[in-house]
Motif scaffolding. Structure first.
Motif, short mmCIF file in Angstrom:
data_model
loop_
_atom_site.label_atom_id
_atom_site.label_comp_id
_atom_site.label_asym_id
_atom_site.label_seq_id
_atom_site.Cartn_x
_atom_site.Cartn_y
_atom_site.Cartn_z
N PRO A 1 -18.32 8.80 19.77
CA PRO A 1 -18.13 10.18 19.29
C PRO A 1 -16.67 10.62 19.30
O PRO A 1 -16.20 11.27 18.37
N ARG A 2 -15.94 10.26 20.35
CA ARG A 2 -14.53 10.67 20.43
C ARG A 2 -13.70 9.95 19.38
O ARG A 2 -12.75 10.52 18.81
N GLY A 3 -14.04 8.69 19.08
CA GLY A 3 -13.32 7.96 18.05
C GLY A 3 -13.44 8.65 16.70
O GLY A 3 -12.45 8.84 15.98
N ALA A 4 -14.66 9.06 16.34
CA ALA A 4 -14.85 9.79 15.08
C ALA A 4 -14.13 11.13 15.12
O ALA A 4 -13.51 11.56 14.14
N ALA A 5 -14.20 11.81 16.26
CA ALA A 5 -13.55 13.12 16.39
C ALA A 5 -12.04 13.01 16.22
O ALA A 5 -11.40 13.94 15.69
N ASN A 6 -11.45 11.91 16.66
CA ASN A 6 -10.00 11.75 16.51
C ASN A 6 -9.59 11.77 15.03
O ASN A 6 -8.58 12.37 14.66
N PHE A 7 -10.37 11.08 14.19
CA PHE A 7 -10.02 11.08 12.76
C PHE A 7 -10.13 12.48 12.18
O PHE A 7 -9.29 12.88 11.37
N ARG A 8 -11.14 13.22 12.57
CA ARG A 8 -11.28 14.59 12.05
C ARG A 8 -10.16 15.49 12.58
O ARG A 8 -9.61 16.32 11.84
N ALA A 9 -9.81 15.33 13.85
CA ALA A 9 -8.77 16.18 14.43
C ALA A 9 -7.43 15.97 13.75
O ALA A 9 -6.74 16.94 13.39
N ALA B 1 -6.95 14.73 10.80
CA ALA B 1 -7.06 15.18 9.42
C ALA B 1 -6.74 16.68 9.33
O ALA B 1 -6.01 17.12 8.43
N GLU B 2 -7.28 17.45 10.27
CA GLU B 2 -7.02 18.89 10.26
C GLU B 2 -5.57 19.20 10.58
O GLU B 2 -4.95 20.10 9.99
N ILE B 3 -5.00 18.45 11.52
CA ILE B 3 -3.61 18.71 11.91
C ILE B 3 -2.67 18.48 10.73
O ILE B 3 -1.81 19.31 10.43
N ALA C 1 0.83 -1.21 0.00
CA ALA C 1 0.00 0.00 0.00
C ALA C 1 0.85 1.25 0.00
O ALA C 1 0.50 2.26 -0.62
N LEU C 2 1.98 1.20 0.68
CA LEU C 2 2.87 2.37 0.73
C LEU C 2 3.54 2.62 -0.62
O LEU C 2 3.93 3.75 -0.92
N ARG C 3 3.66 1.57 -1.43
CA ARG C 3 4.24 1.74 -2.77
C ARG C 3 3.17 2.13 -3.79
O ARG C 3 3.50 2.49 -4.93
N GLY C 4 1.90 2.03 -3.40
CA GLY C 4 0.80 2.29 -4.31
C GLY C 4 0.21 3.67 -4.15
O GLY C 4 0.90 4.62 -3.74
N PRO C 5 -1.09 3.80 -4.45
CA PRO C 5 -1.74 5.12 -4.40
C PRO C 5 -1.64 5.81 -3.05
O PRO C 5 -1.50 7.03 -2.98
N TRP C 6 -1.70 5.04 -1.96
CA TRP C 6 -1.63 5.65 -0.64
C TRP C 6 -0.30 6.37 -0.44
O TRP C 6 -0.24 7.48 0.09
N GLY C 7 0.78 5.73 -0.87
CA GLY C 7 2.09 6.34 -0.71
C GLY C 7 2.30 7.58 -1.56
O GLY C 7 3.18 8.39 -1.28
N ARG C 8 1.48 7.73 -2.60
CA ARG C 8 1.61 8.89 -3.48
C ARG C 8 0.65 10.02 -3.11
O ARG C 8 0.71 11.10 -3.72
N MET C 9 -0.22 9.80 -2.15
CA MET C 9 -1.17 10.83 -1.74
C MET C 9 -0.48 11.94 -0.97
O MET C 9 0.44 11.71 -0.18
N GLY C 10 -0.96 13.16 -1.17
CA GLY C 10 -0.49 14.28 -0.38
C GLY C 10 -1.29 14.40 0.91
O GLY C 10 -2.26 13.67 1.14
N GLU C 11 -0.86 15.35 1.74
CA GLU C 11 -1.49 15.49 3.06
C GLU C 11 -2.98 15.80 2.96
O GLU C 11 -3.80 15.25 3.70
N ALA D 1 -5.42 6.92 13.74
CA ALA D 1 -5.67 8.18 13.05
C ALA D 1 -4.38 8.96 12.78
O ALA D 1 -4.14 9.38 11.63
N PRO D 2 -3.51 9.19 13.78
CA PRO D 2 -2.28 9.92 13.46
C PRO D 2 -1.34 9.14 12.56
O PRO D 2 -0.64 9.73 11.72
N ALA D 3 -1.30 7.81 12.70
CA ALA D 3 -0.43 7.01 11.84
C ALA D 3 -0.85 7.15 10.38
O ALA D 3 -0.01 7.36 9.49
N LEU D 4 -2.15 7.04 10.12
CA LEU D 4 -2.63 7.17 8.74
C LEU D 4 -2.51 8.61 8.25
O LEU D 4 -2.17 8.84 7.08
N ALA D 5 -2.79 9.56 9.11
CA ALA D 5 -2.69 10.96 8.70
C ALA D 5 -1.30 11.29 8.20
O ALA D 5 -1.13 12.08 7.26
#
Length: 229
Positions: free
Chosen positions: A111-119, A121-123, A59-69, A172-176
């Motif tokens: 709710p906090r789990g969903a909020a973590n992904f959004r947080a 993402a913004e960071i 996945a890191l060699r594919g589209p995910w690895g080529r995505m920007g922030e 969330a932070p690892a994927l971000a």
């Protein structure tokens, strides 16, 4: 079936390269409230863990690895949306796993789990990159700057007490930051992590970015992950 949990009651499988896969053996997950079996869980073998790491590297060699922030941030926002869409299913899983109250799961964990992904993402979408100038020994000026790059494949091992919330705090932070993950939830609380695999697929996270292996510590998925090169 790729991207969807298999049919059949109370069976929790591993999730590797975008598909749910069986384990060589299974173990019973009992309710902490009644003592009755609520799930049958597929235990990941060492080869399943290897497959998960291979999928994450691919996945890191594919589209995910080529995505920007900003692209990754948009994916994480879709994950948060899907978590909220599966709200009731996640509450049921958390209560079955932990025996906590419905009220706590509804007002804190999900709710906090969903909020973590959004947080995160913004960071990652708005984080500045440091730069500064220095004077060189010859009297010139040099521009120094930092580039952030993913570390690669991240093993995520999660305790039992806040299974979804603590999982999102790691994933969330690892994927971000552009990494791929192999997740091992506690054997005591495997359900919401399995639902998160469904959420990832439904949100369009590329195959191999999020992998899930069930099992125990020594001699099982936990040791296979922590010893993996």
């Amino acid at each position: 079936m790729a991207g969807h949990a298999p049919s059949g009651p109370h069976r929790l499988r591993n999730f590797v390269a975008g598909e749910f896969v069986d384990g060589a053996t299974t173990f019973a997950k009992a309710s902490p409230v009644t003592g009755e079996q609520v799930f049958e869980v597929d235990e990941a073998s060492e080869s399943t863990v290897d497959d998960a790491v291979v999928a994450a590297r691919a996945a890191l060699r594919g589209p995910w690895g080529r995505m920007g922030e900003r692209e990754r941030a948009e994916v994480l926002r879709r994950v948060a949306d899907e978590l909220e869409r599966r709200f009731d299913d996640l509450v049921t899983a958390e209560v079955a796993d932990t025996g906590k109250s419905i009220a706590q799961a509804r007002t804190l964990d999900i709710p906090r789990g969903a909020a973590n992904f959004r947080a995160f993402a913004e960071i990652v979408a708005t984080a500045p990159t440091e730069s500064f100038t220095t004077v060189t020994p010859t009297g010139g000026r040099a521009l120094n700057y930092a580039l952030r790059k993913p570390v690669g494949v991240v093993a995520v091992i999660v305790p039992w007490n806040l299974p979804l919330l603590l999982l999102t705090w790691k994933v969330a932070p690892a994927l971000a930051c552009g990494n791929a993950v192999v997740v091992k939830p506690s054997e005591e609380t495997p359900a919401s992590a399995t639902l998160l695999a469904e959420v990832m697929a439904a949100a369009g996270v590329p195959a191999g970015v999020f992998n899930l292996v069930h099992g125990f510590g020594p001699g099982s998925a936990g040791e296979h992950l922590t010893r993996h090169p």
